[in-house]
Design an enzyme around this catalytic site. Sequence first.
Site, short mmCIF file in Angstrom:
data_model
loop_
_atom_site.label_atom_id
_atom_site.label_comp_id
_atom_site.label_asym_id
_atom_site.label_seq_id
_atom_site.Cartn_x
_atom_site.Cartn_y
_atom_site.Cartn_z
N ALA A 123 16.78 48.51 -28.00
CA ALA A 123 17.99 48.48 -27.12
C ALA A 123 18.58 47.36 -26.76
O ALA A 123 19.48 47.36 -25.82
CB ALA A 123 17.35 49.13 -25.66
N ASN A 189 9.25 47.24 -24.80
CA ASN A 189 9.45 46.92 -26.32
C ASN A 189 10.74 45.91 -26.67
O ASN A 189 10.42 45.07 -27.47
CB ASN A 189 9.45 48.10 -27.18
CG ASN A 189 8.06 48.59 -27.72
OD1 ASN A 189 7.30 47.89 -27.93
ND2 ASN A 189 8.01 49.76 -27.91
N HIS A 219 19.75 45.43 -19.82
CA HIS A 219 19.00 44.31 -20.53
C HIS A 219 19.82 43.15 -20.68
O HIS A 219 21.05 43.22 -21.16
CB HIS A 219 18.84 44.82 -21.87
CG HIS A 219 17.98 46.05 -22.21
ND1 HIS A 219 16.74 46.55 -21.90
CD2 HIS A 219 18.26 47.54 -22.28
CE1 HIS A 219 16.25 47.55 -21.84
NE2 HIS A 219 17.33 48.24 -22.14
#
Length: 266
Positions: A123, A189, A219
């Site tokens: 991502a 992850n 993120h």
Amino acid sequence: MTKDPRKVAVIGFGAMAQSLDRSLKDLSGKIAISATLVPADIEVDSGAITVFHNVDDLAKWGPSVVVECASHQAVRDYVPALLRAGIDVIVVSIGSLADNELVAALERAADEGGSRMTVVSGAIGGLDVLRSAKIAGLDSVVYTGVKPPAAWKDTPAERLVDLSKLTERTVIFEGNAAEASLQYPKNANVTAAVALAGVGFDKTKVTLVADPRAVSNSHQVNASGAFGKFQIVLENKPLPDNPKTSWLAALSVEQALHRHFQKIEL
């Protein structure tokens, strides 16, 4: 080993594998998932996809490439055998690579089988910048992940706070990427991807946040070093069938498959 793009196999058949299967079918159909490997006690509604319960049986079937999208344990249990059999593997559960002994075993298996293992970007973006900057030297890499409280269900966060009653932004984890990848394997992850591209699992600082006002998965990566400074922020929608996973993570798997079969990699 055959490079038939219609002979792709997946390990696991959960939300990500099913999303990948649907997306590939909606495209030209040149790449197709034809088999899945799941534990014997797991029943899956796979349609026309062949189901295997034994990794050796899958290897004999001869997949062109296998995509692991199950769990850290699946990487340990199945990927070395596939690599030794000469089968290329794309790994999604990259948090498993925080285990140095596992990484060494995977490298030996790939060497024995003359195969190749690659990992997806997941991502997060900008990893090419981190890899380049690493050559000159990185001083600091910091990752911050923010998700709605529902995305942190069934994780250690539930032991820290009542996720259903959160009214403000709350830090649920602070530590390094090694700890985050092991404690939050289904949610964090992306921290492993950042760690592998940059300063490693032990030196990558990580903060995970539950925010009731968040409507997407956020993120952020901040890095500094000899090259200068770098910051990237992504706001990702969650996968419709699994709020723990960013939609972009599933798309990165599909992109990795397309690159695997490209004659010219752009």
